[in-house]
Scaffold this active site. Structure first.
Site, PDB file in Angstrom:
ATOM      1  N   CYS A 275       0.839  -1.209   0.000  1.00  0.00           N
ATOM      2  CA  CYS A 275       0.000   0.000   0.000  1.00  0.00           C
ATOM      3  C   CYS A 275       0.871   1.256   0.000  1.00  0.00           C
ATOM      4  CB  CYS A 275      -0.877   0.038   1.252  1.00  0.00           C
ATOM      5  SG  CYS A 275      -1.949  -1.335   1.447  1.00  0.00           S
TER       6      CYS A 275
HETATM    7  N1  SAJ Z   1       7.214   2.140   8.554  1.00  0.00           N
HETATM    8  C1  SAJ Z   1       8.293   2.890   9.011  1.00  0.00           C
HETATM    9  N2  SAJ Z   1       8.080   3.793  10.007  1.00  0.00           N
HETATM   10  C2  SAJ Z   1       6.843   3.991  10.556  1.00  0.00           C
HETATM   11  C3  SAJ Z   1       5.749   3.230  10.071  1.00  0.00           C
HETATM   12  C4  SAJ Z   1       5.963   2.306   9.072  1.00  0.00           C
HETATM   13  O1  SAJ Z   1       9.416   2.727   8.535  1.00  0.00           O
HETATM   14  O2  SAJ Z   1       6.724   4.826  11.460  1.00  0.00           O
HETATM   15  C5  SAJ Z   1       7.421   1.201   7.460  1.00  0.00           C
HETATM   16  C6  SAJ Z   1       7.037  -0.222   7.814  1.00  0.00           C
HETATM   17  O3  SAJ Z   1       8.149  -0.919   8.346  1.00  0.00           O
HETATM   18  C7  SAJ Z   1       6.627  -0.785   6.459  1.00  0.00           C
HETATM   19  C8  SAJ Z   1       6.037   0.415   5.735  1.00  0.00           C
HETATM   20  O4  SAJ Z   1       6.553   1.570   6.402  1.00  0.00           O
HETATM   21  O5  SAJ Z   1       7.737  -1.257   5.757  1.00  0.00           O
HETATM   22  C9  SAJ Z   1       4.508   0.462   5.752  1.00  0.00           C
HETATM   23  O6  SAJ Z   1       4.139   0.307   7.082  1.00  0.00           O
HETATM   24  P1  SAJ Z   1       2.610   0.582   7.583  1.00  0.00           P
HETATM   25  O7  SAJ Z   1       2.646   0.604   9.069  1.00  0.00           O
HETATM   26  O8  SAJ Z   1       2.034   1.738   6.883  1.00  0.00           O
HETATM   27  O9  SAJ Z   1       1.871  -0.768   7.212  1.00  0.00           O
HETATM   28  P2  SAJ Z   1       1.044  -1.198   5.940  1.00  0.00           P
HETATM   29  O10 SAJ Z   1       1.785  -1.040   4.677  1.00  0.00           O
HETATM   30  O11 SAJ Z   1       0.524  -2.543   6.268  1.00  0.00           O
HETATM   31  O12 SAJ Z   1      -0.130  -0.125   5.884  1.00  0.00           O
HETATM   32  C10 SAJ Z   1      -1.434  -0.513   6.198  1.00  0.00           C
HETATM   33  C11 SAJ Z   1      -2.300   0.548   5.570  1.00  0.00           C
HETATM   34  N3  SAJ Z   1      -3.668   0.145   5.614  1.00  0.00           N
HETATM   35  C12 SAJ Z   1      -4.436   0.394   4.523  1.00  0.00           C
HETATM   36  O13 SAJ Z   1      -4.000   0.904   3.509  1.00  0.00           O
HETATM   37  C13 SAJ Z   1      -5.844   0.019   4.642  1.00  0.00           C
HETATM   38  C14 SAJ Z   1      -2.138   1.860   6.319  1.00  0.00           C
HETATM   39  O14 SAJ Z   1      -3.110   2.809   5.851  1.00  0.00           O
HETATM   40  C15 SAJ Z   1      -2.334   1.648   7.790  1.00  0.00           C
HETATM   41  O15 SAJ Z   1      -2.203   2.893   8.472  1.00  0.00           O
HETATM   42  C16 SAJ Z   1      -1.252   0.687   8.263  1.00  0.00           C
HETATM   43  O16 SAJ Z   1      -1.548  -0.581   7.613  1.00  0.00           O
HETATM   44  C17 SAJ Z   1      -1.302   0.504   9.767  1.00  0.00           C
HETATM   45  O17 SAJ Z   1      -1.540   1.517  10.455  1.00  0.00           O
HETATM   46  O18 SAJ Z   1      -1.030  -0.619  10.205  1.00  0.00           O
END
Ligand code: SAJ
Length: 439
Positions: A275
């Site tokens: 995403c």
């Molecule tokens: N990440 C960082 N630093 C952060 C947060 C994330 O480096 O502070 C990295 C993670 O390691 C990963 C990537 O970014 O590699 C994405 O992480 P994410 O927490 O955004 O997880 P996703 O990709 O599973 O995002 C999903 C999304 N859900 C939908 O699109 C419906 C996102 O909108 C959600 O906010 C997220 O899950 C969530 O909060 O878990």
């Protein structure tokens, strides 16, 4: 107007037949939620393995219990097929297909186009269609409307209804699931929004209606672009703090004590998942077509994409300090999933870190408690996780913590390792160690 009134009545009394096109991590939970709400649901997917599993009452999506599927199948509320012709008798269709990027970085609309072409063959008066796949603003009106309406002489908002409602599924999350996550809904016309809202509010607790499909498409992109840009910002903060000789983790923890006006993000080895690294590029791609350069997105994407290289550069400097080179070293990467406590490797920065270390002549191994084998599409190689993690830690010249799964005992790892480079602050709570360096 009879069409709209009749359809709303069928949607409200649940006699409407519902179809979900695409039974992945979005479509299957949605089909189950519609079925449990009382609709008769037909799941349609070209992947026969999915259809066979569902026919046996088995779920292949961790967030969906097989018991829930089996009960719906037993009660005749859920059937699954690869045959799109079932759409001939269906009143309401949700489209939940993937929207990845091509190798060129442009949107890959092939899944939406294929689903729409199939659906187009069975369009009839009195249908409502909702697109859930994350896409660029304008897709619903520019791509679905002509193909599903005008080509059949159907007038949208009168003979049939079309809306966009972004999926908000976060795989593995238990507090917010399909049924209790507020759902944004935007119709092509006011009547479209009314009909699609009447449909979804029969199954999902909160519907937030917006005035147009474009507003709904843009809301979804804002949600994930917000994350991508803020992650890019803290990744650049990590680079700046290292230049300044300041501990970025201490700085972020301090800023996070502000009870208002701040939201904590943490730096890491890069941006993975299907995403966050991808959705914002659908927006910047569309804006380029409108002669506008979405600079925040471009810059954040550049910083996030460069993080694996930055991590390897920092490791090289740290190993140099202890008189070692990456070339010829045994390096163990701990955790390859794109974020902790999941088993998904899509777009994981770990793959880039491993490839970069190999290019510098290191003998690289990985361990991940949830992932047995990885495949680097670009380089073409496969690699299996080591089985004895602690043995591999002891043998490694350097251990790089890329994904800090909850299964890891980092005190044990730090105790056994010669040198650790921690990209996730997994070891911060353990105190300072001469042989541990953090991003
Ligand atoms: N990440 C960082 N630093 C952060 C947060 C994330 O480096 O502070 C990295 C993670 O390691 C990963 C990537 O970014 O590699 C994405 O992480 P994410 O927490 O955004 O997880 P996703 O990709 O599973 O995002 C999903 C999304 N859900 C939908 O699109 C419906 C996102 O909108 C959600 O906010 C997220 O899950 C969530 O909060 O878990």
């Amino acid at each position: 107007m009879a069409t709209k009134t009749d359809l709303i009545k069928k949607l409200r009394d649940k006699t409407a037949k519902v179809a979900v096109l695409g039974l992945g991590y979005v479509g299957l939970p949605l089909a189950v939620v519609f079925g449990e709400a009382g609709f008769n649901v037909i799941g349609v997917d070209p992947d026969k393995r999915k259809i066979d599993a569902l026919g046996k009452g088995e779920s292949y999506i961790p967030d969906v219990q097989s018991e829930a599927v089996a009960k719906l199948v037993r009660d005749g509320r859920l059937t699954a097929t690869t045959d799109f012709s079932v759409l001939r008798d269906v009143d309401a269709v949700s489209i939940c297909v993937p929207t990845p990027l091509r190798q060129t970085g442009d949107p890959d609309m092939s899944f939406i186009i294929s689903a729409v072409e199939e659906l187009s063959r069975y369009m009839h008066k009195g249908m409502v269609v909702a697109l859930e796949s994350t896409t660029y603003p304008g897709t619903t009106r520019e791509l679905l409307l002509p193909k599903l309406g005008a080509e059949h002489g159907l007038t949208v908002g009168e003979d049939w209804f079309l809306a966009f409602s972004p999926e908000r599924v976060d795989p593995g999350r238990e507090d917010f699931t399909t049924i209790n996550t507020p759902k944004v809904m935007g119709g092509i016309t006011e009547a479209c929004g009314e009909v699609a809202t009447a449909w979804y509010e029969g199954a999902i607790k909160t519907i937030h209606k917006v005035s147009t499909a474009e507003a709904a498409e843009m809301a979804k992109l804002l949600e994930n672009t917000f994350r991508m840009i803020n992650i890019g910002m803290v990744n650049e903060l990590a680079i700046m703090c290292e230049r300044l000789g300041v501990d970025v983790w201490e700085v972020i923890d301090a800023a996070a004590t502000k009870p208002f006006g701040f939201m904590k993000f943490t730096p890491g080895p890069g941006l993975g998942g299907h995403c966050i690294p991808i959705d914002p590029l659908y927006l910047s791609w569309k804006m380029k077509a409108l002669n506008y350069n979405a600079r925040f997105i471009e810059l954040a994407s550049e910083i996030n994409t460069n993080m694996p290289r930055y991590v390897v550069g920092r490791l090289m400097e740290a190993m140099n300090e202890i008189g070692k080179t990456i070339k010829g070293s045994n390096i163990l990467v701990l955790g390859v999933a794109y974020k902790p406590d999941i088993d998904d490797v899509r777009e994981s920065p770990a793959l880039d870190v491993i490839a970069l270390l190999q290019k510098k002549g290191a003998d690289v191994k990985f361990h991940d408690p949830r992932i047995a084998r990885i495949h680097h599409e670009g380089e073409g190689w496969y690699m299996d996780s080591v089985t004895d993690m602690l043995k591999a830690v002891k043998e490694a010249d350097a251990v790089v913590i890329v994904t800090n799964h909850r299964e890891y005992d980092f005190r044990e790892i730090v105790g056994a390792a010669k040198f650790v480079f921690d990209t996730r602050n997994a070891t911060g709570k353990l105190g300072k160690f001469a042989h541990v360096e953090r991003l």
